[in-house]
Design an enzyme around this catalytic site. Structure first.
Site, mmCIF file in Angstrom:
data_model
loop_
_atom_site.group_PDB
_atom_site.id
_atom_site.type_symbol
_atom_site.label_atom_id
_atom_site.label_comp_id
_atom_site.label_asym_id
_atom_site.label_seq_id
_atom_site.Cartn_x
_atom_site.Cartn_y
_atom_site.Cartn_z
ATOM 1 N N GLU A 245 0.874 -1.178 0.000
ATOM 2 C CA GLU A 245 0.000 0.000 0.000
ATOM 3 C C GLU A 245 0.907 1.223 0.000
ATOM 4 O OE1 GLU A 245 -2.944 2.222 3.100
ATOM 5 O OE2 GLU A 245 -2.976 0.038 3.123
ATOM 6 N N CYS A 279 -1.544 9.321 2.246
ATOM 7 C CA CYS A 279 -1.170 8.876 0.906
ATOM 8 C C CYS A 279 -2.257 9.210 -0.104
ATOM 9 C CB CYS A 279 -0.866 7.383 0.900
ATOM 10 S SG CYS A 279 -2.197 6.350 1.541
#
Length: 487
Positions: A245, A279
């Site tokens: 991720e 993110c």
């Protein structure tokens, strides 16, 4: 200040390597101090996880669910103190860390449902007996945690892995070791068998040592550069499951949206929440040329003036805090200055915040139209604006990145959304909502340099176990009648 320890094979123990510490970036006060795990201790942790795996995997699933429910109860009981600890270690506002603890506890129930839906068992009758689908755990999972959500994000790997029957060796970010220790304390309270969960502390060297051990899975949240390194490291070892991720250079497109003030709120929340340290934050804002785009930029600039950046325990409550460290702030400001040096126009400059520690930086907005700036994530409250002439140009500009994590469209015209959702390359794509909007009962992940097609959140169950297809007859019988070409 808290003294740190490791948790290996069901026992708390001191590290034997170099000492290190974590600091509150909002006050520069020391939060945690401890020693890194030695090479032998990392090996011991993996060996303990390996030894514990067969029994843990073979237990009735109800036993593993019960253990995670006990962990959930420990999280809930400790939630206020745990949230404050994360605020101290990261500088994040308490409203945000309180929500993080809620997400951690909620992950248990979500993961139980996800396992049943995505990786449970299914049996169908056939002419010869049964066709059965089962899922089996991989083995020992190494979990490397990030600093921005040091509880929620590693928790999102650990919980589904343990539910699936994997055992875990967890190394938190060296920036947030205290949050990692608190996760371990809650799991220790859950009374898991020795070796099922293990905690090692340290920096990159400890992480590298862990990945040199005989592991079966790597579950990682962090930068695209680190993800690229892990892909290369395990390229010749397909046995090791990678769930990566990673970051993103995320676009937010605004087109045919009349209410500039409403649009500004969506943009600000996309770009500057968590001081830009998500993110999924929007890094690139794509706007129309002309007065409509000018009005949006002016509205965003004015909205940013209302944001309070201050220490996490300030009154009034802040919108955001510092970056994770002075070093992170220096690196972010250097990247910003690089873009200015390449020709980017400064719409809103960054700089220090009211004589607070150097980890604090003000939000910045640059116009990079026509400037070939690096396709890299700036993990800070910095937003780059690109102006384009047509809606087709917005999609081309949005997709002009090697990343593919999140994207968003803000528009009053649903027809624009119909085109956007079909053409955009990203794993999280939102309409008239911030790019940072996500939910634990949906997948979360990206493609390209943003991940490896193993999204987390609800889909974490997929990478914590592998499918086994079985064709089963209840007794041995002659199958010559099923065979062709016999004499």
């Amino acid at each position: 200040m808290t003294d740190g320890r490791l948790y290996i094979d069901g026992q708390w123990t001191d590290g034997r390597g170099d000492g290190f510490a974590s600091f509150d970036p909002a006050t520069e006060a020391r939060v945690w101090r401890g020693n890194e795990a030695s090479t032998d201790q990392v090996g011991h942790a993996v060996a303990a996880a390996r030894a514990a795996f067969p029994d843990w995997a073979d237990r009735p699933r109800a036993d593993r669910i019960a253990a995670m429910k006990r962990y959930q109860a420990a999280l809930k009981a400790r939630a206020p103190a745990f949230a404050e600890a994360i605020s101290r270690e990261t500088g994040k506002a308490l409203w945000e860390t309180t929500a993080e603890l809620g997400a951690m506890a909620g992950k248990v129930d979500i993961s139980i449902r996800a396992y049943d839906e995505r990786t449970g068992e299914r049996t169908a009758e056939t002419a010869f007996g049964l066709a059965t689908l089962r899922h089996r755990p991989h083995g020992v999972a190494a979990v490397l945690g990030p600093f921005n959500f040091p509880g929620h994000l590693p928790n999102g790997h650990i919980v589904p892995a343990l539910l699936a029957g994997d055992t875990v060796v967890f190394k938190p970010s060296e920036e947030t070791p205290y949050a990692g220790q608190l996760i371990a304390e809650c799991l220790a309270e859950a009374d898991l068998p020795a070796g099922v969960f293990n905690l090692v502390q340290g920096g990159r060297d400890v992480g590298a040592t862990l990945l040199d051990q005989p592991i079966d899975a790597l579950m990682f949240t962090g930068s695209g550069a680190a993800g690229s390194h892990f892909r290369k490291k395990f390229a010749d070892d397909p046995h090791v499951i990678l769930a990566l991720e990673l970051g993103g250079n995320n676009p937010l497109v605004v087109w045919d949206a009349a209410d500039a003030e409403a649009v500004a709120g969506i943009i600000v929340q996309s770009a500057f929440v968590t001081t830009g340290q998500r993110c999924s934050c929007a890094r690139r804002l794509i706007l129309p040329e002309g007065p409509a785009g000018d009005a949006i930029i002016a509205a965003v600039d004015g909205f940013v003036d209302r944001l309070i950046f201050a220490p996490w325990d300030s009154t009034p409550e802040p919108y955001g805090g510092p970056l994770i460290s002075k070093r992170a702030a220096e690196q972010a400001l250097s990247a910003l200055q690089q873009r200015i040096g390449m020709g980017a126009k400064v719409i809103r400059p960054s700089g220090p915040v009211d004589n607070l520690p150097a980890a604090f930086v003000r939000p910045a907005i640059l116009d990079v139209t026509g400037v070939d700036v690096p396709d890299e994530e700036m993990f800070a409250p910095f937003l780059s604006v690109t102006r384009v002439a047509s809606f087709d140009d917005t999609i081309a500009a949005a997709n002009a990145t090697r990343y593919g994590l999140s994207a968003g469209l803000v528009s009053d015209d649903p027809a624009n959304w119909d085109r956007f959702i079909r053409r955009i390359r990203a794993g999280v794509v939102n309409f008239n909502r911030p790019t940072t909007g996500a939910a634990g009962d949906m997948p979360f992940g990206g493609l390209g340099a943003s991940g490896n097609h193993r999204p987390s959140a609800y889909y974490a169950a997929d990478y914590c176990a592998y499918p086994v297809a079985s064709f089963e007859a209840g007794a041995v019988r002659n199958i010559e009648g099923e065979m062709k070409g016999l004499r």
